[in-house]
Write an enzyme that holds these catalytic residues in place. Sequence first.
Site, PDB file in Angstrom:
ATOM      1  N   GLN A 271      80.009  64.916  58.210  1.00 31.81           N
ATOM      2  CA  GLN A 271      78.846  65.347  58.995  1.00 31.81           C
ATOM      3  C   GLN A 271      78.099  66.437  58.224  1.00 31.81           C
ATOM      4  OE1 GLN A 271      80.005  67.932  62.081  1.00 31.81           O
ATOM      5  NE2 GLN A 271      78.173  67.690  63.326  1.00 31.81           N
TER       6      GLN A 271
ATOM      7  N   SER B 120      75.231  71.515  59.131  1.00 38.42           N
ATOM      8  CA  SER B 120      75.072  72.966  58.943  1.00 38.42           C
ATOM      9  C   SER B 120      74.535  73.298  57.556  1.00 38.42           C
ATOM     10  CB  SER B 120      76.413  73.676  59.116  1.00 38.42           C
ATOM     11  OG  SER B 120      76.958  73.370  60.368  1.00 38.42           O
TER      12      SER B 120
ATOM     13  N   GLU C 192      80.923  65.529  69.465  1.00 37.31           N
ATOM     14  CA  GLU C 192      81.731  66.514  68.737  1.00 37.31           C
ATOM     15  C   GLU C 192      82.446  67.435  69.723  1.00 37.31           C
ATOM     16  OE1 GLU C 192      79.479  69.322  66.316  1.00 37.31           O
ATOM     17  OE2 GLU C 192      81.241  69.614  65.051  1.00 37.31           O
TER      18      GLU C 192
ATOM     19  N   GLU D 214      80.298  82.261  71.419  1.00 35.87           N
ATOM     20  CA  GLU D 214      79.088  82.803  72.075  1.00 35.87           C
ATOM     21  C   GLU D 214      78.129  81.676  72.451  1.00 35.87           C
ATOM     22  OE1 GLU D 214      80.402  83.918  69.265  1.00 35.87           O
ATOM     23  OE2 GLU D 214      81.063  85.930  69.823  1.00 35.87           O
TER      24      GLU D 214
END
Length: 414
Positions: free
Chosen positions: A132, A135, A250, A379
Amino acid sequence: MDFNDTPEEAAFRAEARSWLEANAEPLAPGESPRPSSERTTPEEVKAAQAWQKKKADAGWACITWPEQYGGRGATPMQNVIWNEEQSKFRMPADIFSIGIGMCGPTILAHGTEEQRQRWIPKLLSGEEIWCQLFSEPSAGSDLAGLRSTAVRDGDEWIVNGQKIWTTGAHFCDWGILVVRTDPTVAKHAGLSYFVVDMHSPGVEVRPITQINGGQGFNEVFFTDVRIPDDQRISEVGNGWAVAITTLMNERQSIGSGMGIGAVEDLVGLARDIEVDGAPALEDRQVRERIADFVVKARGLKYTSLRTLTALSQGRPPGPEASMGKLVGAVLQQEAASFAMELGGASGALLDEEAAVAGAAWQQRYLSIPGLRIAGGTDEVLRNIIAERVLGLPPDARADKGIPFKDIPSGPPNA
Ligand SMILES: Cc1cc2nc3c(=O)[nH]c(=O)nc-3n(C[C@H](O)[C@H](O)[C@H](O)COP(=O)(O)OP(=O)(O)OC[C@H]3O[C@@H](n4cnc5c(N)ncnc54)[C@H](O)[C@@H]3O)c2cc1C
């Protein structure tokens, strides 16, 4: 909800178990089901592919996928039963979780029939391994801020840029890739989604060494990499919608069941290890701590069954699936920390000979910070739960609606 198997589920479980008994080795007590995929050697990759092929040939690979692509059209509940049974046997390293958990479902949902026929059968049989490529150094939680580009050139696209934290890129054949194809529109609107051949000229994979010594992920550089247009998934500019499908899958595949196994292992450890000449499990303080862990693990188990109920009723995994990873990763970290405390002086040693259980707990402790980041940081998961489960006001989004090219990119070279 009735937690016992229905007669049909019991029959399915018996069928799964008997195939596994005939084809795999049962786990010894306390043995971990899989070796870490962070240190995968070429031989282990081959062993994992052979096991996947064996399952595919017998109809036990990707069992929830449609039969026409090699699955068996199984229900989500049958998948849970299969995973429960499989976890009792010794398995090779898990190198297919991204392909099977994220890439396959995305291609099934958004790919053309030709694309499904082209990629799904070899993905399912383990012949081709997938990664994948989402990022980037400055786009993780804010994935839509990514800066890698694809520019059209006839029937091809030319890709330039850098990806990072790409799990398994060093042994993968294909990758799912999100890049910017239009910087003149708002950030989410200018993205497109491709499948890239990882062996293409211009793809450079550089491993990253982790705190636990493993090399599970990589930096991936793209220099004038050419991707045929027929490897684009969905329309140009619709990449964000496709990426959301990948990310929902995911969250589901990473989060479910996390932490529960660690607590079971902790109970086993407390039985085996001694405190003041008696099994640790007989110590009142140890029992109290372990009881806390077990209560949390049960809570997680029943919450994951709620997600499963949604799935079994034909609803997609919702944002509440984020809770599994948020709570489960912390639980796993706390369990590993307590296991190291139980190890006494050897608890602080990462030495396979000196530490209890071959330093497996120490390895786990060093790996878990990554789990609390991968697939959405703590977060970010809290934000999702706040906004989409609890209905609280959304996070501030200063760049909303602004053309991507007009968003300040930070200091030079940032
Ligand atoms: C083990 C591992 C495997 C991975 N594998 C892959 C892979 O295969 N493919 C891939 O594409 N990526 C992969 N990743 C990357 C992963 O998706 C990102 O690391 C993750 O999305 C976080 O992005 P980031 O690292 O850029 O951190 P950032 O987004 O820069 O976050 C930095 C800090 O800011 C906080 N933060 C950010 N935004 C907010 C907000 N809105 N509100 C509050 N706090 C915020 C974060 O919680 C964090 O603490 C992997 C990561 C790990 C650790």
